[in-house]
Design a protein around this motif. Structure first.
Motif, PDB file in Angstrom:
ATOM      1  N   LEU A  86      18.166  34.638  45.861  1.00 23.89           N
ATOM      2  CA  LEU A  86      18.405  36.176  46.200  1.00 23.89           C
ATOM      3  C   LEU A  86      19.642  36.630  46.631  1.00 23.89           C
ATOM      4  N   THR A  87      20.454  35.662  47.062  1.00 22.43           N
ATOM      5  CA  THR A  87      21.728  35.872  47.690  1.00 22.43           C
ATOM      6  C   THR A  87      22.802  36.087  46.886  1.00 22.43           C
ATOM      7  N   ALA A  88      22.860  35.590  45.790  1.00 17.59           N
ATOM      8  CA  ALA A  88      24.114  35.537  44.845  1.00 17.59           C
ATOM      9  C   ALA A  88      23.825  36.743  43.880  1.00 17.59           C
ATOM     10  N   ASN A  89      25.027  37.324  43.841  1.00 18.49           N
ATOM     11  CA  ASN A  89      25.348  38.302  42.923  1.00 18.49           C
ATOM     12  C   ASN A  89      25.618  38.030  41.560  1.00 18.49           C
ATOM     13  N   HIS A  90      25.131  38.421  40.576  1.00 17.30           N
ATOM     14  CA  HIS A  90      25.318  38.127  39.297  1.00 17.30           C
ATOM     15  C   HIS A  90      26.073  39.300  38.315  1.00 17.30           C
ATOM     16  N   ILE A  91      27.136  39.360  37.887  1.00 19.04           N
ATOM     17  CA  ILE A  91      27.934  40.436  37.485  1.00 19.04           C
ATOM     18  C   ILE A  91      28.581  40.012  36.159  1.00 19.04           C
ATOM     19  N   ILE A  92      28.468  40.726  35.062  1.00 21.04           N
ATOM     20  CA  ILE A  92      28.689  40.650  33.891  1.00 21.04           C
ATOM     21  C   ILE A  92      30.486  41.348  33.920  1.00 21.04           C
ATOM     22  N   ARG A  93      31.453  41.010  33.744  1.00 19.72           N
ATOM     23  CA  ARG A  93      32.766  41.683  33.814  1.00 19.72           C
ATOM     24  C   ARG A  93      33.288  41.665  32.413  1.00 19.72           C
ATOM     25  N   THR A  94      33.742  42.974  31.932  1.00 17.26           N
ATOM     26  CA  THR A  94      34.556  42.756  30.741  1.00 17.26           C
ATOM     27  C   THR A  94      35.584  43.703  30.659  1.00 17.26           C
ATOM     28  N   ALA A  95      36.812  43.503  30.029  1.00 18.68           N
ATOM     29  CA  ALA A  95      37.762  44.506  30.250  1.00 18.68           C
ATOM     30  C   ALA A  95      38.564  44.689  28.778  1.00 18.68           C
ATOM     31  N   SER A  96      39.322  45.679  28.265  1.00 18.61           N
ATOM     32  CA  SER A  96      40.093  45.670  27.178  1.00 18.61           C
ATOM     33  C   SER A  96      41.458  46.416  27.602  1.00 18.61           C
ATOM     34  N   LEU A  97      42.442  45.469  26.991  1.00 17.50           N
ATOM     35  CA  LEU A  97      43.906  46.015  27.327  1.00 17.50           C
ATOM     36  C   LEU A  97      44.638  46.003  26.141  1.00 17.50           C
ATOM     37  N   THR A  98      45.575  47.295  26.095  1.00 16.58           N
ATOM     38  CA  THR A  98      46.317  47.561  25.140  1.00 16.58           C
ATOM     39  C   THR A  98      47.605  47.643  25.641  1.00 16.58           C
ATOM     40  N   VAL A  99      48.457  46.506  24.937  1.00 17.18           N
ATOM     41  CA  VAL A  99      49.975  46.554  25.675  1.00 17.18           C
ATOM     42  C   VAL A  99      50.912  46.579  24.637  1.00 17.18           C
ATOM     43  N   VAL A 140      40.659  37.431  22.340  1.00 16.05           N
ATOM     44  CA  VAL A 140      39.575  37.580  23.242  1.00 16.05           C
ATOM     45  C   VAL A 140      39.652  36.372  24.233  1.00 16.05           C
ATOM     46  N   LEU A 141      39.861  36.818  25.418  1.00 18.23           N
ATOM     47  CA  LEU A 141      40.089  35.727  26.432  1.00 18.23           C
ATOM     48  C   LEU A 141      38.704  35.598  27.529  1.00 18.23           C
ATOM     49  N   ARG A 142      38.467  34.307  27.603  1.00 18.30           N
ATOM     50  CA  ARG A 142      37.310  34.083  28.490  1.00 18.30           C
ATOM     51  C   ARG A 142      38.033  33.324  29.933  1.00 18.30           C
ATOM     52  N   VAL A 143      37.678  33.936  31.034  1.00 15.65           N
ATOM     53  CA  VAL A 143      38.421  33.536  32.074  1.00 15.65           C
ATOM     54  C   VAL A 143      37.112  33.411  33.450  1.00 15.65           C
ATOM     55  N   PRO A 144      37.357  32.435  34.330  1.00 18.56           N
ATOM     56  CA  PRO A 144      36.426  32.458  35.447  1.00 18.56           C
ATOM     57  C   PRO A 144      36.492  33.859  36.101  1.00 18.56           C
ATOM     58  N   THR A 145      35.176  34.248  36.679  1.00 18.35           N
ATOM     59  CA  THR A 145      35.321  35.639  37.465  1.00 18.35           C
ATOM     60  C   THR A 145      36.064  35.487  38.542  1.00 18.35           C
ATOM     61  N   GLY A 146      36.404  34.268  39.076  1.00 25.22           N
ATOM     62  CA  GLY A 146      37.212  34.394  40.441  1.00 25.22           C
ATOM     63  C   GLY A 146      38.699  34.744  40.170  1.00 25.22           C
ATOM     64  N   ALA A 147      39.200  34.320  38.914  1.00 27.68           N
ATOM     65  CA  ALA A 147      40.732  34.837  38.677  1.00 27.68           C
ATOM     66  C   ALA A 147      40.762  36.098  37.696  1.00 27.68           C
ATOM     67  N   TYR A 148      39.597  36.850  37.617  1.00 21.08           N
ATOM     68  CA  TYR A 148      39.535  37.795  36.739  1.00 21.08           C
ATOM     69  C   TYR A 148      40.614  38.983  36.960  1.00 21.08           C
ATOM     70  N   GLU A 149      40.869  39.392  38.170  1.00 22.84           N
ATOM     71  CA  GLU A 149      41.626  40.352  38.460  1.00 22.84           C
ATOM     72  C   GLU A 149      43.162  39.660  38.496  1.00 22.84           C
ATOM     73  N   ILE A 238      37.979  39.307  28.357  1.00 25.64           N
ATOM     74  CA  ILE A 238      39.052  40.125  28.468  1.00 25.64           C
ATOM     75  C   ILE A 238      39.610  40.209  26.674  1.00 25.64           C
ATOM     76  N   THR A 239      39.606  41.329  26.429  1.00 23.68           N
ATOM     77  CA  THR A 239      39.994  41.765  24.943  1.00 23.68           C
ATOM     78  C   THR A 239      41.284  42.180  25.110  1.00 23.68           C
ATOM     79  N   LEU A 240      42.382  41.555  24.691  1.00 24.42           N
ATOM     80  CA  LEU A 240      43.715  41.788  24.610  1.00 24.42           C
ATOM     81  C   LEU A 240      44.344  42.280  23.379  1.00 24.42           C
ATOM     82  N   HIS A 241      45.032  43.446  23.078  1.00 17.60           N
ATOM     83  CA  HIS A 241      45.853  44.043  21.917  1.00 17.60           C
ATOM     84  C   HIS A 241      47.279  43.943  22.382  1.00 17.60           C
TER      85      HIS A 241
END
Length: 331
Positions: A86-99, A140-149, A238-241
């Motif tokens: 019960l101590t670990a937090n499980h979060i699904i992170r998604t992002a979309s970027l247009t550059v 579409v890029l898949r990266v570890p949550t620790g390196a997400y930001e 991460i979905t990159l355009h």
């Protein structure tokens, strides 16, 4: 000599009390022995029921396990042996970027490098080119949550950020529930296997095999859910355009057109009108040439050979009559 009446009553009272006490104790002992006999008979009946009765009780316990994880696992009262984390937090992170970038292939290589350096990988990739030759890419890029930001910051630095959208979904309760149900379901499958080892009748074996197949299918479904949740929570998406053409910002104020814009618009309209005129002339030209050839052949070849009609004879004018003098009569 006889004793008084009141003396006999006083000496007989303790005897009655003692008799009543002995009777009560005897009844209590009889009831306890009867209850012990009933319990022994019930235990003997349960032991004589055989694996078929245990299978039925296991089936009811399996339904209770699926309805509420962490409840009693079966008729023998076994429970889950491992408590969920019960101590670990499980979060699904998604992002979309247009550059918007100057060179799409170069920016795409930089995005791949940043993803691989972070321990991720490149998923789906789609590249297209518009009528003006500008290249556009969706990856579409898949990266570890620790390196997400960190990866997001690197991708934003490849060009001009036009749009960014990020989402986070907490699925800790769902993960804990699935893990608890998996533990309970594994214990249930193990108990069914034990019953199959002790079964002696063919009907019992058939019943237990059917129940085992059903529980194993449920266990595999839970394991698939656990694997999907683990993949989505351990790796962010991460979905990159990437685009070389300007992308219109939603809600931005439009600039008022000037003289140069009006001149350019008028020239474009003039060129468009000329283009349509040329297209129309090109469509009419084959028909016009055909009609001109037919008229030429008619005037040069067919018309001279046609018989000419004779000219109509002139009509003679009527002869004039002499005028008679006034006042005279004809003879």
């Amino acid at each position: 000599m006889t004793e008084p009446t009141h003396v006999r009553r006083s000496t007989g009272l303790p005897v009655r009390v003692l008799a009543a006490a002995f009777l009560t104790a005897a009844l209590a002992l009889t009831g306890c022995s009867g209850a012990s006999d009933d319990a022994g008979a019930g235990s003997a009946a349960d032991a004589a029921a055989g694996p078929e009765a245990e299978a039925r009780s296991e089936a009811g316990a399996g339904a209770a396990d699926e309805a509420g994880a962490g409840a009693k696992a079966g008729a023998d009262g076994s429970k889950a042996t491992r408590a969920p984390d019960l101590t670990a937090n499980h979060i699904i992170r998604t992002a979309s970027l247009t550059v918007r970038v100057k060179d799409v292939p170069k920016a795409l290589d930089a995005a791949r490098t940043a993803t691989e350096n972070a321990g991720g990988f490149v998923g789906d990739e789609t590249t297209s080119r518009d009528d003006e030759g500008h290249e556009r890419t969706r990856v579409v890029l898949r990266v570890p949550t620790g390196a997400y930001e960190e990866v997001l910051a690197d991708l934003e630095g490849t060009g001009t950020l036009v749009e960014r959208e990020a989402k986070a979904q907490d699925v800790t309760e769902q993960v804990v529930d699935v893990e608890s149900r998996i533990t309970t379901q594994r214990a249930s499958v193990a108990r069914i296997r034990e019953l199959m080892d002790r079964a002696t009748r063919l009907s019992d074996v058939v019943t237990l095999e059917s129940e085992l197949s059903s529980r194993q299918a449920d266990l595999e479904s839970l394991l698939a859910q656990q694997a999907s949740l683990k993949d989505r929570t351990s790796l962010a998406t991460i979905t990159l355009h990437l685009s070389e053409t300007p992308v219109e910002r939603s809600g931005g104020e439009e600039e008022e057109p000037g003289f140069v814009d009006a001149l350019a618009g008028g020239w474009d309209a003039f060129v468009a009108v000329l283009r349509w005129i040329v297209v129309v002339l090109g469509a009419i030209l084959p028909f016009a040439v055909t009609v001109a050839v037919l008229v030429f052949l008619w005037m040069r070849l067919v018309r001279p050979r046609l018989p000419r009609r004779p000219a109509p004879a002139p009509v003679p004018a009527p002869a004039a009559t002499p005028e008679q003098p006034t006042g005279t009569s004809a003879p």
